[in-house]
Motif scaffolding. Structure first.
Motif, PDB file in Angstrom:
ATOM      1  N   VAL A 185     -37.929  -8.230 -37.009  1.00  0.00           N
ATOM      2  CA  VAL A 185     -37.060  -7.668 -37.193  1.00  0.00           C
ATOM      3  C   VAL A 185     -36.416  -7.474 -38.524  1.00  0.00           C
ATOM      4  CG1 VAL A 185     -34.186  -8.394 -36.927  1.00  0.00           C
ATOM      5  CG2 VAL A 185     -35.925  -8.414 -35.255  1.00  0.00           C
ATOM      6  N   ASP A 186     -36.466  -8.834 -39.705  1.00  0.00           N
ATOM      7  CA  ASP A 186     -36.564  -8.053 -40.739  1.00  0.00           C
ATOM      8  C   ASP A 186     -36.608  -6.970 -41.717  1.00  0.00           C
ATOM      9  OD1 ASP A 186     -34.816  -8.604 -43.514  1.00  0.00           O
ATOM     10  OD2 ASP A 186     -36.500 -10.082 -44.126  1.00  0.00           O
ATOM     11  N   MET A 187     -38.308  -6.896 -41.586  1.00  0.00           N
ATOM     12  CA  MET A 187     -38.737  -6.346 -42.059  1.00  0.00           C
ATOM     13  C   MET A 187     -38.378  -4.484 -41.483  1.00  0.00           C
ATOM     14  SD  MET A 187     -41.314  -3.114 -41.464  1.00  0.00           S
ATOM     15  CE  MET A 187     -42.452  -3.612 -40.005  1.00  0.00           C
ATOM     16  N   TYR A 188     -38.391  -4.443 -39.922  1.00  0.00           N
ATOM     17  CA  TYR A 188     -37.771  -2.737 -39.348  1.00  0.00           C
ATOM     18  C   TYR A 188     -36.477  -2.979 -40.029  1.00  0.00           C
ATOM     19  CZ  TYR A 188     -42.067  -2.245 -36.876  1.00  0.00           C
ATOM     20  OH  TYR A 188     -43.007  -1.728 -36.462  1.00  0.00           O
ATOM     21  N   ALA A 189     -35.848  -3.787 -40.315  1.00  0.00           N
ATOM     22  CA  ALA A 189     -34.172  -3.998 -40.990  1.00  0.00           C
ATOM     23  C   ALA A 189     -33.747  -3.701 -41.689  1.00  0.00           C
ATOM     24  CB  ALA A 189     -33.345  -5.194 -40.675  1.00  0.00           C
ATOM     25  N   LYS A 190     -34.994  -4.490 -42.847  1.00  0.00           N
ATOM     26  CA  LYS A 190     -34.646  -3.928 -44.277  1.00  0.00           C
ATOM     27  C   LYS A 190     -35.139  -2.342 -44.843  1.00  0.00           C
ATOM     28  CE  LYS A 190     -33.922  -8.425 -45.978  1.00  0.00           C
ATOM     29  NZ  LYS A 190     -35.004  -9.180 -46.873  1.00  0.00           N
ATOM     30  N   ASN A 191     -36.270  -1.669 -43.394  1.00  0.00           N
ATOM     31  CA  ASN A 191     -37.170  -0.412 -44.129  1.00  0.00           C
ATOM     32  C   ASN A 191     -36.126   0.898 -43.597  1.00  0.00           C
ATOM     33  OD1 ASN A 191     -39.773  -0.569 -45.838  1.00  0.00           O
ATOM     34  ND2 ASN A 191     -39.902  -2.792 -44.744  1.00  0.00           N
ATOM     35  N   GLY A 192     -34.921   0.149 -42.524  1.00  0.00           N
ATOM     36  CA  GLY A 192     -33.801   1.086 -42.025  1.00  0.00           C
ATOM     37  C   GLY A 192     -33.957   2.094 -40.813  1.00  0.00           C
ATOM     38  N   VAL A 193     -35.648   1.443 -40.473  1.00  0.00           N
ATOM     39  CA  VAL A 193     -35.439   1.860 -39.292  1.00  0.00           C
ATOM     40  C   VAL A 193     -34.286   0.702 -38.412  1.00  0.00           C
ATOM     41  CG1 VAL A 193     -37.326   2.252 -37.196  1.00  0.00           C
ATOM     42  CG2 VAL A 193     -37.753   1.995 -39.542  1.00  0.00           C
ATOM     43  N   ILE A 194     -33.335   0.878 -37.960  1.00  0.00           N
ATOM     44  CA  ILE A 194     -33.163  -0.128 -36.483  1.00  0.00           C
ATOM     45  C   ILE A 194     -32.914   0.154 -35.495  1.00  0.00           C
ATOM     46  CG2 ILE A 194     -30.600  -0.222 -37.280  1.00  0.00           C
ATOM     47  CD1 ILE A 194     -31.285  -0.953 -39.724  1.00  0.00           C
ATOM     48  N   SER A 195     -32.884   1.177 -35.244  1.00  0.00           N
ATOM     49  CA  SER A 195     -33.784   1.280 -33.519  1.00  0.00           C
ATOM     50  C   SER A 195     -34.310   0.507 -33.380  1.00  0.00           C
ATOM     51  CB  SER A 195     -33.761   2.602 -33.356  1.00  0.00           C
ATOM     52  OG  SER A 195     -34.622   2.919 -34.119  1.00  0.00           O
TER      53      SER A 195
END
Length: 484
Positions: free
Chosen positions: A279-289
Motif C-alpha cells: 500500500v505504501d509503495m503504490y501510494a508514495k508512487n502516486g498509484v492511489i487507485s
C-alpha cells in the motif's frame, strides 16, 4: 461316635459351592499413588498469574523452590508471557540462589523487550560480575536491548565481548550485530560485518537490506537485493517488505510492480506487514487507485496501514478522501499516532480546511494524549499561512518548546511572500540566517518582495550584503516554494 475334625467339615461344606464361590473375596486393594505432575510442567501449562502464584506457593511449601529448573520455568512465564508480570519475575530472580544461565538469559531477554531496555544491559553487567559466562543465546537478547535503547556505544562494547567469547562467527549473533548497527544509524559497520561473514542465511540478507531501507539508503538496498537474487536466495515476506520500502522512498514503481507480481506468482501470503508495504509503495508512487484496492482487500490492518493510505491520499491531492478515511478510522476505534496527524493536517492544507485543521491540532493532546512534534507545527504554520493568518503562525512558532528549523520558518516565509507581508518576512529571514548563514535563497526572496513594492534602496542594500558575505545568486534560480 467320633465327629470329623472341624477343618474337614469346613472343606466339605465348601465342596458344595460353585467354583466361582469357592474363591474368598480379595482384600480391597489400596489405591495406587499417582505421581503428581512436575512443577516445571505445571508452569509450562500455566495460563494466568493467579494460577502461577498457586504453583509458586506449592513450590515454597514443598521446598522445591530451590530447584532452579522448576523456578526457571515459573520465571519464564512471568517474564515472557503476555499475561505475565515482569516485576514478579524480577523478584523471583533476585531471590534465587545462584541463578543459572537460562534464568539470566530469560530476565535479560524480557527487559530487552520492555520500555526500559537499558535494564537488560545493567543485568548483563551484573551477570559478568558474578562470573556467569554468557553464551550464544545471551548476545542476541543483549544486542536487541542496545538496538531498542538506540545506543551505538553499548552495541560496540557488546561487539567486543562477542569477539572475546569467540562468537563473532555465530550467525544469530552476527545478525543481531548487523541489526544493531543498522538501527542505530551506523550502516557502514553493519555492512562490514555482513561482508566478512563466511556464511549468510536469508535472515542476515534480510537484516542488511532492512538496515539500508531504514537508513534511507534505497539504492544500496536494491543493489543488495539484486545480489541476493543472483546468488539464488529466494526472499521471504520480510525481505520483500524491506525492498518495497526502498522502492517507495526511491520512486521505484517498476521494481515494486515486479515484486508484487512475484508475490502473486509464488503465492506468498500477504500479511499486515507485507500488505502495508505494498500500500505504501503504490501510494508514495502516486498509484492511489491500486493502493486503495489493496487497502480495502486487507482483512487485517494496523496503524501503519492506515497511515500509509491517509498520507498517500493527502500528499497526492486527495485531501477530502484522506479526511474521510480518518473518520472511518475513528469510527472503528483505531487509535491514531503522531504520523496519522501529519497526514490529516497535510490533508487539511491541501483542501484549505483551516478551521478543521485547528480542531484536529488541538485534539492531539486533548483527546489522544499525543505530543505535538515539529512536523505538526510545520503543517499548522503552512495551514495558517495559506489562510493569511500570518501573525497567528508566527506566534505558534514562538510558542514551540524547541527552536524552529528552516522547514517551519521556510513555510512562514513562503506565506509572507504570497501575502506580501514584508514586516514578518524580515524577522523570519533573520531567524533563518542564524541557522544557515549562507542561505542565499532567503536573500533572494526578500529582495524580490522589496522590488515588488518599489523599495529599491532595500534591494540594493541586500545585494551589497550578499556580495560582502561572498554569496552569489545562481542564474535562473530563485526559490523552490515550500507549498505542498
Amino acid at each position: 461316635m467320633l465327629l470329623p475334625p472341624k477343618s474337614f467339615l469346613f472343606k466339605r461344606s465348601l465342596s458344595f459351592l460353585s467354583p466361582l464361590q469357592t474363591h474368598l473375596p480379595d482384600r480391597p486393594s489400596l489405591p495406587r499413588r499417582i505421581k503428581p505432575p512436575s512443577f516445571s510442567l505445571l508452569a509450562d501449562q500455566c495460563t494466568s498469574m493467579a494460577h502461577l502464584k498457586q504453583i509458586h506457593a506449592q513450590m515454597i511449601v514443598t521446598a522445591r523452590i530451590h530447584d532452579n529448573y522448576a523456578a526457571s520455568r515459573i520465571m519464564s512465564f512471568c517474564a515472557l508471557s503476555h499475561s505475565g508480570d515482569l516485576d514478579y519475575a524480577l523478584k523471583l530472580f533476585e531471590n534465587t540462589q545462584d541463578p543459572n544461565s537460562f534464568m539470566w538469559n530469560t530476565i535479560i531477554r524480557a527487559h530487552a523487550d520492555s520500555p526500559n531496555s537499558s535494564n537488560a544491559i545493567f543485568l548483563y553487567m551484573r551477570m559478568r560480575r558474578q562470573g556467569v559466562v554468557p553464551g550464544k543465546h545471551t548476545f542476541p537478547f543483549l544486542l536487541k536491548a542496545c538496538t531498542n535503547h538506540h545506543s551505538i556505544s553499548c552495541g560496540r562494547q557488546v561487539h567486543a565481548h562477542v569477539v572475546k567469547h569467540g562468537l563473532d562467527l555465530d550467525l544469530y549473533v552476527v545478525n543481531g550485530l548487523i541489526r544493531c548497527y543498522g538501527f542505530c544509524g551506523n550502516i557502514h559497520d553493519g555492512r562490514e560485518l555482513f561482508d566478512e561473514s563466511p556464511e549468510r542465511n536469508l535472515i542476515i540478507w534480510t537484516t542488511m537490506i532492512s538496515g539500508y531501507a531504514q537508513n534511507f539508503c534505497s539504492n544500496e538496498a536494491l543493489m543488495l537485493f539484486d545480489q541476493m537474487a543472483m546468488e539464488g536466495i529466494e526472499p521471504n515476506s520480510a525481505t520483500l517488505a524491506s525492498v518495497l520500502s526502498a522502492c517507495a522512498r526511491l520512486g521505484g514503481l517498476d521494481l515494486g510492480e515486479r515484486i508484487h507480481a512475484f508475490i502473486r506468482e509464488k503465492g506468498i501470503e500477504v500479511g499486515v506487514i507485507l500488505g502495508t508495504a505494498l500500500v505504501d509503495m503504490y501510494a508514495k508512487n502516486g498509484v492511489i487507485s491500486t493502493a486503495q484496492v489493496l487497502f480495502d482487500e486487507m482483512p487485517e490492518k494496523n496503524i501503519a496501514t492506515w497511515n500509509a493510505m491517509i498520507c498517500g491520499l493527502a500528499n497526492h491531492g486527495y485531501g477530502g478522501r484522506a479526511l474521510e478515511l480518518f473518520q472511518d478510522m475513528e469510527r472503528l476505534k483505531v487509535l491514531p499516532n503522531d504520523i496519522t496527524f501529519v497526514g490529516v493536517l497535510s490533508a487539511c492544507c491541501h483542501t484549505g480546511l483551516l478551521e478543521v485543521g485547528c480542531v484536529v491540532f488541538k485534539s492531539m493532546q486533548r483527546d489522544y494524549g499525543i505530543d505535538r512534534k515539529i512536523e505538526h507545527y510545520g503543517c499548522m504554520v503552512n495551514l495558517l499561512g495559506r489562510g493569511g493568518r500570518l501573525t497567528e503562525a508566527e506566534e505558534l512558532i514562538k510558542g514551540m518548546k524547541w527552536k524552529a528549523d528552516v522547514v517551519v520558518l521556510g513555510a512562514l516565509l513562503a506565506a509572507c511572500k504570497n501575502h506580501e507581508n514584508i514586516e514578518i518576512a524580515e524577522r523570519v529571514v533573520k531567524e533563518i540566517l542564524e541557522l544557515e548563514p549562507h542561505n542565499h535563497g532567503v536573500y533572494v526572496v526578500l529582495s524580490n518582495m522589496y522590488a515588488e513594492v518599489g523599495r529599491w534602496e532595500d534591494v540594493v542594500r541586500l545585494r551589497k550584503v550578499m556580495r560582502d558575505v561572498g554569496l552569489k545568486k545562481t542564474p535562473g534560480w530563485s526559490l523552490v516554494d515550500g507549498d505542498e
